[in-house]
Design a protein around this motif. Structure first.
Motif, short mmCIF file in Angstrom:
data_model
loop_
_atom_site.label_atom_id
_atom_site.label_comp_id
_atom_site.label_asym_id
_atom_site.label_seq_id
_atom_site.Cartn_x
_atom_site.Cartn_y
_atom_site.Cartn_z
N ILE A 53 11.83 -6.68 -6.07
CA ILE A 53 10.77 -5.91 -5.43
C ILE A 53 11.06 -4.42 -5.52
O ILE A 53 10.17 -3.62 -5.85
CB ILE A 53 10.59 -6.35 -3.96
CG1 ILE A 53 10.08 -7.80 -3.92
CG2 ILE A 53 9.66 -5.41 -3.21
CD1 ILE A 53 10.12 -8.44 -2.55
N ARG A 54 12.29 -4.02 -5.28
CA ARG A 54 12.67 -2.61 -5.35
C ARG A 54 12.44 -2.08 -6.76
O ARG A 54 11.88 -0.99 -6.94
CB ARG A 54 14.14 -2.43 -4.96
CG ARG A 54 14.58 -0.97 -4.92
CD ARG A 54 16.04 -0.80 -4.52
NE ARG A 54 16.31 -1.39 -3.22
CZ ARG A 54 17.12 -2.43 -3.01
NH1 ARG A 54 17.75 -3.00 -4.01
NH2 ARG A 54 17.31 -2.88 -1.80
N ARG A 56 10.36 -3.21 -9.06
CA ARG A 56 8.91 -3.11 -9.32
C ARG A 56 8.29 -1.91 -8.63
O ARG A 56 7.44 -1.22 -9.20
CB ARG A 56 8.21 -4.39 -8.88
CG ARG A 56 8.55 -5.62 -9.70
CD ARG A 56 8.19 -5.47 -11.17
NE ARG A 56 6.78 -5.33 -11.39
CZ ARG A 56 5.98 -6.29 -11.86
NH1 ARG A 56 6.47 -7.45 -12.17
NH2 ARG A 56 4.70 -6.06 -12.03
N LEU A 57 8.73 -1.62 -7.41
CA LEU A 57 8.21 -0.45 -6.69
C LEU A 57 8.59 0.84 -7.41
O LEU A 57 7.78 1.76 -7.52
CB LEU A 57 8.73 -0.42 -5.25
CG LEU A 57 8.12 -1.45 -4.31
CD1 LEU A 57 8.87 -1.47 -2.99
CD2 LEU A 57 6.64 -1.15 -4.07
N GLU A 58 9.83 0.90 -7.91
CA GLU A 58 10.29 2.09 -8.63
C GLU A 58 9.51 2.25 -9.93
O GLU A 58 9.16 3.37 -10.31
CB GLU A 58 11.79 2.00 -8.91
CG GLU A 58 12.63 2.15 -7.66
CD GLU A 58 14.10 1.84 -7.87
OE1 GLU A 58 14.48 1.43 -9.00
OE2 GLU A 58 14.87 1.99 -6.90
N ASP A 60 6.44 1.19 -10.55
CA ASP A 60 5.07 1.58 -10.22
C ASP A 60 4.98 3.04 -9.78
O ASP A 60 3.96 3.68 -9.96
CB ASP A 60 4.50 0.67 -9.13
CG ASP A 60 4.22 -0.73 -9.63
OD1 ASP A 60 4.25 -0.96 -10.87
OD2 ASP A 60 3.94 -1.63 -8.79
N ALA A 61 6.06 3.54 -9.17
CA ALA A 61 6.08 4.93 -8.70
C ALA A 61 6.28 5.91 -9.86
O ALA A 61 5.91 7.08 -9.75
CB ALA A 61 7.17 5.12 -7.66
#
Length: 62
Positions: A53-54, A56-58, A60-61
């Motif tokens: 999850i971390r 994927r968030l990075e 996307d950011a």
């Protein structure tokens, strides 16, 4: 068992990510989500799900 050492089943990961069984196995097959096999059972360490999850968030950011 600590939260870091907790092992999740595929259905638990499905529920947490709100995705299909096939999608979970695709993530495992493509090595985006780490897992281990115990006998015939596939288990995903809780920290591996958190790392996924971390990551994927990075992505996307960026």
């Amino acid at each position: 068992m600590t939260a870091d050492a907790q092992l999740l089943t595929v259905p638990e990961v499905m529920d947490r990510l709100k995705i299909s069984r096939t999608a979970v196995y695709d993530l495992i097959r493509t090595r985006q989500l780490a897992s281990i096999t115990l006998g015939r059972a596939r288990r995903i360490p809780a920290h591996a799900l958190t790392d996924f999850i971390r990551t994927r968030l990075e992505q996307d950011a960026a």
